[in-house]
Design an enzyme around this catalytic site. Structure first.
Site, PDB file in Angstrom:
ATOM      1  N   THR A 259      37.588  36.047  37.101  1.00  0.00           N
ATOM      2  CA  THR A 259      38.270  34.771  36.851  1.00  0.00           C
ATOM      3  C   THR A 259      37.255  33.645  36.652  1.00  0.00           C
ATOM      4  OG1 THR A 259      40.091  35.517  38.229  1.00  0.00           O
ATOM      5  CG2 THR A 259      39.960  33.157  37.831  1.00  0.00           C
TER       6      THR A 259
ATOM      7  N   HIS B 221      36.000  33.758  33.239  1.00  0.00           N
ATOM      8  CA  HIS B 221      36.965  33.152  32.290  1.00  0.00           C
ATOM      9  C   HIS B 221      36.817  31.627  32.288  1.00  0.00           C
ATOM     10  CE1 HIS B 221      38.817  36.930  31.609  1.00  0.00           C
ATOM     11  NE2 HIS B 221      39.432  37.025  32.783  1.00  0.00           N
TER      12      HIS B 221
END
Ligand code: NAD
Ligand code: ZN
Length: 345
Positions: free
Chosen positions: A44, A47
């Site tokens: 994450t 990202h």
């Protein structure tokens, strides 16, 4: 607590990150301030670093990111009564509301208004982080800070693996990212007979062998389906743990699963996947389970018990560096040339 701290933040929309000096967070009545001892980089965070479609829609800068961590409680709000000053804790990333239908039914992992640390509120790539007391996991056993920092992905692995009956089972795990890797010793210690794993990265397959996989197959070189069927009297694996999110691995996983087997899916495909429901699920009478996060706190108690019983995650920790060198860690994650990367603020 007064003063400033160093932190890794996204100050404005766009790729990259900013190394900043920020005020030490102020805590609310039922919050605690944690001095971060170790943090880990998650997909994450990559990202957010790359500023992909998901981040653009989900993240509102300015935000200190990072959510996998552990540390010492150095300040408590006046309403706090479940944890104490000085306690060493890991933290559940998913902050649940405690009063929606799901929370009241003991299903906080699908809370209606869940907030995620390092996504919806400031996270742990910093010297200090404020969290609700209800998100703290005080340890009952001794664990190294590096292991205490990776309880989020480890918990995902525990939740996925233990959702199927593993005793005596031939288990196929597709995808050897950190979660798939952590699922290997969990499955083995929980009674799996043999663990088959797949990944397209040789680096990750080697790591899988170090964590105890019996057979590590690269679908780029060998078809895992006949390989697994040959070793299971033509039946296939009893259990599939899908932790890659890759459409081809999902199809291969179901093809390698025996009739009436269990498939637990945690990997997140980036877009909808075409799938043969009739032949791969219905006629084979497969039980399919979707896995989101960790069961709170059931997964944590089980994970802790498994660590105490001998689940060894030390080989999963492949890199350690100061927080300031996070870019190196993020690039290692992008290249897939790592297990977990630990940062020390
Ligand atoms: P990751 O995303 O790096 O792991 C994916 C692995 O799958 C990689 O090692 C990759 O090489 C491998 N892979 C790619 N193509 C493959 C193929 N054809 N066959 C086999 N393997 C293949 O790391 P991760 O953090 O372990 O995450 C795993 C998945 O879980 C991701 O999809 C992530 O988004 C998802 N995830 C889900 C939850 C949840 O709560 N459901 C939580 C965290 C992460
Ligand atoms: Zn809730």
């Amino acid at each position: 607590m007064e003063g400033t701290m160093k932190a890794v933040a996204k100050i404005a929309p766009g790729p990259g990150f900013d190394l900043i000096t920020a005020p030490i967070p102020k805590i609310g009545r039922r919050e605690v301030l944690i001095k971060v001892k170790a943090a880990a980089i998650c997909g994450t965070d990559v990202h957010i670093y790359e500023w992909d479609d998901w981040s653009r829609k989900r993240i509102t800068p300015p935000l200190i990111f990072g959510h996998e961590f552990c540390g010492d409680i150095v300040e408590v709000g006046e309403g706090v009564n479940s944890v104490k000053l000085g306690q060493f804790v890991s933290v559940e990333t998913h902050i649940t509301c405690g009063h929606c239908y799901y929370c009241r039914q003991g299903m906080g992992h699908v809370c209606e208004t869940m907030k995620i640390i390092g996504v919806d509120r400031d996270g742990c790539f910093a010297e200090y982080v404020a969290v609700p007391e209800t998100a703290c996991w005080p340890w009952e056993i001794e664990v190294p800070v590096e292991i205490a920092a990776i309880q989020d992905p480890y918990g995902n692995a525990v939740h996925t693996a233990l959702s199927a009956d593993l005793v005596g089972a031939d288990v196929l795990i597709t995808g050897m990212g950190p979660i798939g890797l952590a699922a290997i010793p969990v499955a083995k210690l929980s009674g799996a007979r043999r663990v088959f794993v797949t990944d397209v990265s040789e680096y990750r397959l080697n790591l899988a062998k170090k964590l105890g996989a019996d057979y590590a197959i690269n679908p780029k070189n060998d078809d895992p389906v006949p390989f697994i069927k040959d070793l299971t009297q033509g039946r296939g694996a009893d259990v599939l743990l899908e932790v890659s999110g890759n459409p081809s691995a999902i199809k291969q996983g179901f093809a390698a699963l025996r009739k009436a087997g269990t498939a637990s899916l945690l990997g997140i495909p980036s877009k909808p996947v075409e799938f043969d429901i009739a032949n791969d699920i219905i006629f084979k009478s497969i039980v399919v389970k979707g896995i989101n996060g960790r069961r709170i706190w059931d997964t944590w108690f089980k994970g802790q018990a498994l660590l105490a019983k001998g689940v060894d995650l030390s080989k999963l920790i492949t890199h350690k560096m100061p927080l300031e060198e996070i870019e190196k860690g993020l690039e290692l994650m992008i290249a897939g040339e790592c297990g977990k990367v630990i940062l020390y603020p």
